[in-house]
Design a protein around this motif. Structure first.
Motif, PDB file in Angstrom:
ATOM      1  N   TYR A 238      -7.015   2.815  -6.101  1.00 54.26           N
ATOM      2  CA  TYR A 238      -6.787   4.098  -5.459  1.00 54.26           C
ATOM      3  C   TYR A 238      -7.827   5.085  -5.979  1.00 54.26           C
ATOM      4  CZ  TYR A 238      -2.115   2.640  -3.892  1.00 54.26           C
ATOM      5  OH  TYR A 238      -1.058   2.007  -3.276  1.00 54.26           O
TER       6      TYR A 238
ATOM      7  N   LYS B  98       0.851  -1.193   0.000  1.00 56.35           N
ATOM      8  CA  LYS B  98       0.000   0.000   0.000  1.00 56.35           C
ATOM      9  C   LYS B  98       0.883   1.237   0.000  1.00 56.35           C
ATOM     10  CE  LYS B  98      -1.902   1.351   3.887  1.00 56.35           C
ATOM     11  NZ  LYS B  98      -2.826   1.375   5.047  1.00 56.35           N
TER      12      LYS B  98
ATOM     13  N   PRO C 266      -3.066  10.236  -4.983  1.00 57.28           N
ATOM     14  CA  PRO C 266      -3.921   9.049  -4.914  1.00 57.28           C
ATOM     15  C   PRO C 266      -4.028   8.539  -3.478  1.00 57.28           C
ATOM     16  CG  PRO C 266      -2.393   8.868  -6.750  1.00 57.28           C
ATOM     17  CD  PRO C 266      -1.963  10.057  -5.942  1.00 57.28           C
ATOM     18  N   GLU C 267      -5.227   8.066  -3.119  1.00 58.81           N
ATOM     19  CA  GLU C 267      -5.463   7.493  -1.787  1.00 58.81           C
ATOM     20  C   GLU C 267      -5.836   6.024  -1.943  1.00 58.81           C
ATOM     21  OE1 GLU C 267      -7.540  10.697   1.006  1.00 58.81           O
ATOM     22  OE2 GLU C 267      -8.495  10.583  -0.963  1.00 58.81           O
ATOM     23  N   PHE C 268      -5.210   5.196  -1.146  1.00 56.35           N
ATOM     24  CA  PHE C 268      -5.428   3.748  -1.203  1.00 56.35           C
ATOM     25  C   PHE C 268      -6.866   3.407  -0.839  1.00 56.35           C
ATOM     26  CE2 PHE C 268      -4.497  -0.678  -0.758  1.00 56.35           C
ATOM     27  CZ  PHE C 268      -5.175  -1.111   0.356  1.00 56.35           C
TER      28      PHE C 268
END
Lengths: 116, 113
Positions: free
Chosen positions: B35, A103, B43-45
């Motif tokens: 994402y 991640k 970008p956000e997971f």
């Protein structure tokens, strides 16, 4: 909670000069760092990475420096070219032992403009 | 190897409708990630698959979001009862092992009107 920060929203540089993009992080568990370049309407493209066991990694015109004590990394582009104009993101992973599965936590990005 | 492919590239939908996006990873990559990127942000997971197993989900992934990766190949991301706040670029990435070969697709831009 912004764990990765790019405090400069934009940077303007003359062609042939050095571009320095900065990134700070707060999570001491981060052990791998990456820089991505993004053009409009495209996904991020990998540029260069560095492991926390190193303090420098070089690939052609791109060099990444890591200062673990300051929790700071920077990307140097020398010489800068107009084609380098894009948004640059730094990203971090806390993946020691494979617990986070790759991640990535990204910064907000810096818009680099290289003028001819 | 044609890279990570996402479909559609753009989607405009009315609030309250359901939408589904597809991601085809690089064929030999066993890891797949989703994402979300909003304007001015990185970008956000959202979520992660290893083969067909969904191993991690972000708190950003509300109950209206569901992702699948049947047979460990392509993946779909569905958003039910879309809201204007769902408007964003949805990015898919795949990798072979850990961070090796971590490659992003071009994304699906969702606009909820």
């Amino acid at each position: 909670d912004q764990q990765v920060k790019q405090n400069s929203p934009s940077l303007s540089v003359q062609e042939g000069r050095i571009s320095i993009l900065n990134c700070d992080y707060t999570n001491s568990m981060f052990d791998y760092f990456l820089w991505y370049k993004k053009y409009p309407a495209e996904g991020p493209t990998f540029l260069i990475s560095i492991s926390s066991i190193k303090d420098k990694n070089e690939d052609g015109r791109f060099t990444v420096f890591l200062n673990k004590s300051a929790k700071h990394l920077s990307l140097h582009i020398v010489p800068s070219q107009p084609g380098d104009s894009a948004v640059y993101f730094c990203a971090a992973s806390a993946d020691a032992g494979g617990t986070s599965y790759g991640k990535l936590t990204f910064g907000q990005g810096t818009i680099l403009t290289v003028h001819p | 190897d044609t890279g990570v492919s996402q479909d559609p590239r753009h989607k405009i939908t009315k609030r309250g409708q359901n939408v589904t996006f597809r991601c085809d990873p690089i064929s030999e990559h066993n890891r797949l990630y989703w994402y979300r990127q909003t304007l001015g942000q990185g970008p956000e997971f959202l979520t992660y698959f290893q083969n067909e197993a969904q191993l991690e989900k972000s708190r950003l992934l509300s109950d209206r979001f569901s992702a699948e990766r049947p047979k460990g190949s392509f993946s779909t991301l569905e958003i039910q009862r879309t809201e204007q706040g769902d408007s964003a670029m949805y990015l898919c990435a795949s990798s072979l092992n850990h961070l090796y070969g971590y490659t992003f697709g071009s994304g699906t831009r969702l606009t909820v009107v």
